[in-house]
Design an enzyme around this catalytic site. Sequence first.
Site, PDB file in Angstrom:
ATOM      1  N   GLY A  30       5.188   2.420  44.491  1.00 47.11           N
ATOM      2  CA  GLY A  30       5.331   2.267  45.945  1.00 47.11           C
ATOM      3  C   GLY A  30       6.039   3.466  46.551  1.00 47.11           C
TER       4      GLY A  30
ATOM      5  N   GLY B 226       5.795   4.376  50.342  1.00 49.80           N
ATOM      6  CA  GLY B 226       6.249   3.391  51.323  1.00 49.80           C
ATOM      7  C   GLY B 226       7.557   3.770  52.000  1.00 49.80           C
ATOM      8  N   GLN B 227       8.033   2.856  52.837  1.00 46.09           N
ATOM      9  CA  GLN B 227       9.232   3.143  53.631  1.00 46.09           C
ATOM     10  C   GLN B 227      10.442   3.407  52.736  1.00 46.09           C
ATOM     11  OE1 GLN B 227      10.954  -0.086  55.850  1.00 46.09           O
ATOM     12  NE2 GLN B 227      11.932   1.253  57.351  1.00 46.09           N
TER      13      GLN B 227
ATOM     14  N   ASP C  27       1.723   5.536  43.662  1.00 49.04           N
ATOM     15  CA  ASP C  27       1.355   4.629  44.766  1.00 49.04           C
ATOM     16  C   ASP C  27      -0.163   4.521  44.772  1.00 49.04           C
ATOM     17  OD1 ASP C  27       1.078   3.350  47.437  1.00 49.04           O
ATOM     18  OD2 ASP C  27       3.176   3.902  47.658  1.00 49.04           O
ATOM     19  N   ILE C  28      -0.711   3.644  45.628  1.00 51.40           N
ATOM     20  CA  ILE C  28      -2.173   3.602  45.755  1.00 51.40           C
ATOM     21  C   ILE C  28      -2.624   4.520  46.888  1.00 51.40           C
ATOM     22  CG2 ILE C  28      -2.572   1.343  44.705  1.00 51.40           C
ATOM     23  CD1 ILE C  28      -2.609   0.140  47.532  1.00 51.40           C
TER      24      ILE C  28
ATOM     25  N   ASP D  96      -2.277   1.953  40.554  1.00 50.51           N
ATOM     26  CA  ASP D  96      -2.254   0.613  41.135  1.00 50.51           C
ATOM     27  C   ASP D  96      -1.512  -0.304  40.171  1.00 50.51           C
ATOM     28  OD1 ASP D  96      -2.716  -1.853  42.209  1.00 50.51           O
ATOM     29  OD2 ASP D  96      -4.886  -1.606  42.446  1.00 50.51           O
TER      30      ASP D  96
ATOM     31  N   TYR E 124       5.566 -14.364  52.275  1.00 47.98           N
ATOM     32  CA  TYR E 124       6.412 -13.281  51.759  1.00 47.98           C
ATOM     33  C   TYR E 124       7.713 -13.850  51.180  1.00 47.98           C
ATOM     34  CZ  TYR E 124       9.283  -9.012  52.020  1.00 47.98           C
ATOM     35  OH  TYR E 124      10.105  -7.951  51.750  1.00 47.98           O
TER      36      TYR E 124
ATOM     37  N   LYS F  88       9.048 -13.810  47.333  1.00 44.87           N
ATOM     38  CA  LYS F  88      10.310 -13.166  46.938  1.00 44.87           C
ATOM     39  C   LYS F  88      11.238 -14.169  46.232  1.00 44.87           C
ATOM     40  CE  LYS F  88       9.795  -8.840  48.177  1.00 44.87           C
ATOM     41  NZ  LYS F  88       9.736  -7.781  47.142  1.00 44.87           N
TER      42      LYS F  88
END
Length: 316
Positions: A8, A11-12, A34-35, A52, A143, A147
Site C-alpha cells: 500500500g 496510499g495516504q 502497491d497495485i 497485489d 470497514y 477492522k
Amino acid sequence: MENILVIGAAGQIGSELVIALRKKYGSENVFATDIKQPPADVLEGGPFQILDVMDNNRLIHFVIRHKITQIYHLAAVLSGNAEKIPLQAWDINMQSLMNILDLAKEVTDVKRIFWPSSIAIFGPSTPRQDTPQYTITEPNTVYGISKLAGERWVEYYHQRYGLDIRSIRYPGLISYKTEAGGGTTDYAVEIFYDAIREGKYESFLSEDTSLPMMFMDDAIQATIDLMDAELEDLSIHSSYNVAGMSFNPKQLAEEIKEHIPEFEITYKPDFRQAIADSWPACIDDSVAKKDWGLNYKYDIKCLTKTMLDGIKEKLS
Ligand code: SER
C-alpha cells in the site's frame, strides 16, 4: 539488518511511511509495493514493485526472495468506499490480512508486522467521549467490522503462534502529499484544497460532528515508535487507541479563516454522516502513552498552517 516490505505504498499513509522507513533503514532495504504507481519520490527513492496482496503466491515469493523481516500491510478499502461495495471490501480487507498472517506464521524470517486498525471498530453503542481502550465495540460499517475482525485475528495469531504484530487504531489522518481515498474523515483533507482553490467548501459532515484526527507526521512517528518498542513493554496485542486531536468542521473552518478570512463553509451531510455519528468524538490513549510513549507535535493551529502551506506549494 532489516528488509522491509510496505504494502500500500502509493496510499495516504504508505507514501509517507516509505520515505521515513528508508531514512531509518536505508533506501535499498525498504521495498515499496502497491497495485498502482506511487508518487515519484517513492518510485525513484528505492525499490518499488507492483504487487497485489491478494495474489498470495506472488506475495510469498516476494517475501522469501527479498528475505523480508518486517511487513507493513496498509492496503484497505476505507469506510465510505466500503459501504458502496460491502462484500468486495470485506473480502479485500480480510483476505489480505489473512494472507499476511498465515505467511508470517510459515516464513520465519518475518519477525514483525504492522497492520493499522481504526476508530471505525467502535460503533453507536460505544461511549463517544474519552473512548477507553477496552469498551463496547459494535461497529455498523463494513470497514469497521473488517477492522474489528482483523484485531481479533491479529491477537489470535499472537497468542496462538507467537507472532509479533503491532497495530494502532488510527483516527482520521490528515496530510497533503497523497490524498485520502474514500474515508469518512476525508473532509478534513478536502477542506484545505477547496479553501485554497475555491475559497469555499461544502462539508459532507454537519458543523458539530467532532471526530479524532491526527496529522500524518505524528501518525508516522507513532507507527515507528510502536514498531521500535520492546515487545515485553506492550500490553495490547490487538490494537492501541491513539487520540490525536478532536475537532468538528466548524472549528476547522474557523482556523482556516485565520489564514483565509473570506473562506466560507456550507454543510450538506451525506451517507457518511451516519458513519461519523457512530464513531467516537475523542479517545482515551493513556495505554499507548504508558506502554510506548505515544506523543504528538501537532495541534489544530499547527496542522492548519502546515496543511495550507504544503498544499499551496504543491499546487504552485
Ligand atoms: N479515516 C478512516 C475512514 O474514514 C478511518 O479509519 O475511513
